[in-house]
Design an enzyme around this catalytic site. Structure first.
Site, PDB file in Angstrom:
ATOM      1  N   ARG A 157      -5.695   8.771  24.091  1.00  0.00           N
ATOM      2  CA  ARG A 157      -5.421   7.423  24.603  1.00  0.00           C
ATOM      3  C   ARG A 157      -6.621   6.513  24.400  1.00  0.00           C
ATOM      4  NH1 ARG A 157      -2.673   6.530  30.396  1.00  0.00           N
ATOM      5  NH2 ARG A 157      -0.917   7.272  29.132  1.00  0.00           N
ATOM      6  N   LEU A 192      -3.831  -6.317  -1.067  1.00  0.00           N
ATOM      7  CA  LEU A 192      -2.759  -6.622  -2.005  1.00  0.00           C
ATOM      8  C   LEU A 192      -1.391  -6.224  -1.459  1.00  0.00           C
ATOM      9  CD1 LEU A 192      -4.462  -5.217  -5.240  1.00  0.00           C
ATOM     10  CD2 LEU A 192      -4.253  -7.639  -4.614  1.00  0.00           C
ATOM     11  N   ASP A 241       0.792  -1.234   0.000  1.00  0.00           N
ATOM     12  CA  ASP A 241       0.000   0.000   0.000  1.00  0.00           C
ATOM     13  C   ASP A 241       0.827   1.289   0.000  1.00  0.00           C
ATOM     14  OD1 ASP A 241      -2.365   1.519   0.031  1.00  0.00           O
ATOM     15  OD2 ASP A 241      -2.343   1.645   2.201  1.00  0.00           O
ATOM     16  N   CYS A 275     -21.078  -3.926  -7.144  1.00  0.00           N
ATOM     17  CA  CYS A 275     -20.475  -4.795  -8.163  1.00  0.00           C
ATOM     18  C   CYS A 275     -21.124  -6.177  -8.172  1.00  0.00           C
ATOM     19  CB  CYS A 275     -18.978  -4.931  -7.891  1.00  0.00           C
ATOM     20  SG  CYS A 275     -18.121  -6.033  -9.047  1.00  0.00           S
ATOM     21  N   CYS A 281     -15.324   4.002   2.160  1.00  0.00           N
ATOM     22  CA  CYS A 281     -16.609   3.866   1.468  1.00  0.00           C
ATOM     23  C   CYS A 281     -16.589   2.568   0.670  1.00  0.00           C
ATOM     24  CB  CYS A 281     -16.833   5.058   0.541  1.00  0.00           C
ATOM     25  SG  CYS A 281     -18.377   4.990  -0.398  1.00  0.00           S
TER      26      CYS A 281
END
Length: 378
Positions: free
Chosen positions: A281, A169, A134, A247, A240
């Site tokens: 905290r 990934l 990432d 899909c 989101c």
């Protein structure tokens, strides 16, 4: 060294250590991606979180001397909670996106990649390897697409036949000439459901996104969110999933393979009002293990305020008034002022009128006036 055999052994080992899919590709430059990134930069569509040097994003040889291959891995995460919690009046909840439900995926994938690296080095001690997840220079998605993990969907996610787009990934650049795998043919076809489902119109067209309008990006910023986009965020407090849930390939996909990725519903869908009063905290103790905490407490608090405005939660007026009166951050104060205007009850409006008299910050003043104006427009 028989690199074909090593590849077979590596694939088998990957399954043992909790990698759900693995693919191999060349370390050639990502020429097509370079052109797309330049265009994105010209249009102002980048998020600003990316590696700024486009050459590094598309040229593996700038990251490792004489690279010969890249190994891409995918780890599937859940799409549904086994234990569900619902919002109730006076106990409204926000929602983290699915990619931030379990343990921070950066840690999870780095662990998997480290084990792969150690396995390779046990067989090829002089191998050179560079792992990335990432935040590395390369585009995880571009690597995964070329390595045959999945195709690049119109929603800009990698979609796998097995797990849909509910995957994390990562990759290893290596000095080993592994035989590369064949990319998967695009299967989106004429489907545009993800584009149609995007709340802010951030998906310009298939494969092109304006990150500046993407809710996932907006919830991670630290600034005041533009008015027109606040209305679209709803009760999302991090990320989101709209383009993923729309899909068709993701329909029915829900995998619970990894214990560390299982969501705690009180973290994944937390009560909103307590977030406003959290100390640093307390925030770290509750949310510190999830990816959505990486920007700190204040963006999550701002998003929680927007979510309370979305619900028009009258029970949150005292907490919002306290933010307006006592908070130091102009972004939180201003967003609270706007939220009080959205709720619009007498106590909220009285607090705005009072704050209008003493508030000195120009940005907050503008939000106070905006809040009062919202009520007049009702």
């Amino acid at each position: 060294m028989d690199f074909r055999k090593l590849k077979e052994e590596l694939i088998a080992y990957s399954k043992v250590i909790g990698i759900d899919k693995i693919g191999f590709t060349t370390a050639d430059p990502f020429t097509e991606l370079k052109n797309r990134l330049i265009r994105q930069q010209e249009l102002g569509y980048q998020s600003g979180f990316e590696e700024p040097d486009i050459a590094k994003r598309v040229t593996p040889s700038l990251l490792l001397d004489d690279p010969r291959s890249i190994i891409s891995i995918a780890v599937a995460y859940p799409a549904k909670m086994k234990i569900r919690v619902e919002s109730k009046k006076g106990e409204r909840r926000g929602i983290f996106s699915r990619a931030s439900w379990g343990m921070d995926y950066h840690h999870v994938l780095r662990d998997r990649l480290k084990k792969l690296e150690e396995f390779i080095l046990s067989q090829v001690p002089d191998a050179r390897i560079k792992p990335m997840v990432d935040t590395g220079e390369l585009s995880d998605r571009a690597v995964a697409e070329r390595a045959g993990i999945g195709w690049s969907g119109k929603n800009c996610s990698i979609i796998t036949p097995e797990f849909g787009s509910y995957i994390y990934l990562g990759e290893l650049i290596t000095s080993i000439p592994f035989e590369h795998d064949t990319p998967i043919e695009d299967q989106c076809g004429t489907c545009n459901k993800c584009i149609e489902a995007c709340p802010t119109g951030a998906l310009i067209q298939g494969g092109q996104i304006n990150a500046q309008r993407c809710i996932s990006f907006l919830t991670q910023t630290k600034e005041m969110i533009p008015d027109e986009l606040r209305e679209k965020i709803g009760n999302r407090i991090y990320g989101c999933d709209s383009c993923q849930t729309a899909c068709p390939v993701n329909k029915g996909k829900d995998f619970h393979f990894h214990k560390e990725l299982e969501p705690d519903p009180e973290i994944a869908k937390p009560l909103l009002k307590p977030i406003l009063k959290m100390s640093n905290r307390e925030f770290k103790n509750k949310f510190g293990t999830v990816a959505g905490s990486w920007r700190g407490k204040k963006p999550i608090q701002r998003n929680a305020i927007i979510a309370l405005a979305h619900f028009k939660d009258e029970t949150a007026i005292p907490e919002l008034v306290e933010v307006l009166q006592k908070e130091v951050s102009p972004v939180l104060k201003g967003t609270a002022a706007w939220a009080l205007g959205k709720i619009g009850k007498e106590a909220a409006l009285n607090a705005l009128e009072q704050a209008k008299e003493y508030e000195t910050d120009v940005e907050v003043q503008n939000e106070i006036i905006k809040g009062l104006t919202l009520n007049k427009e009702k």
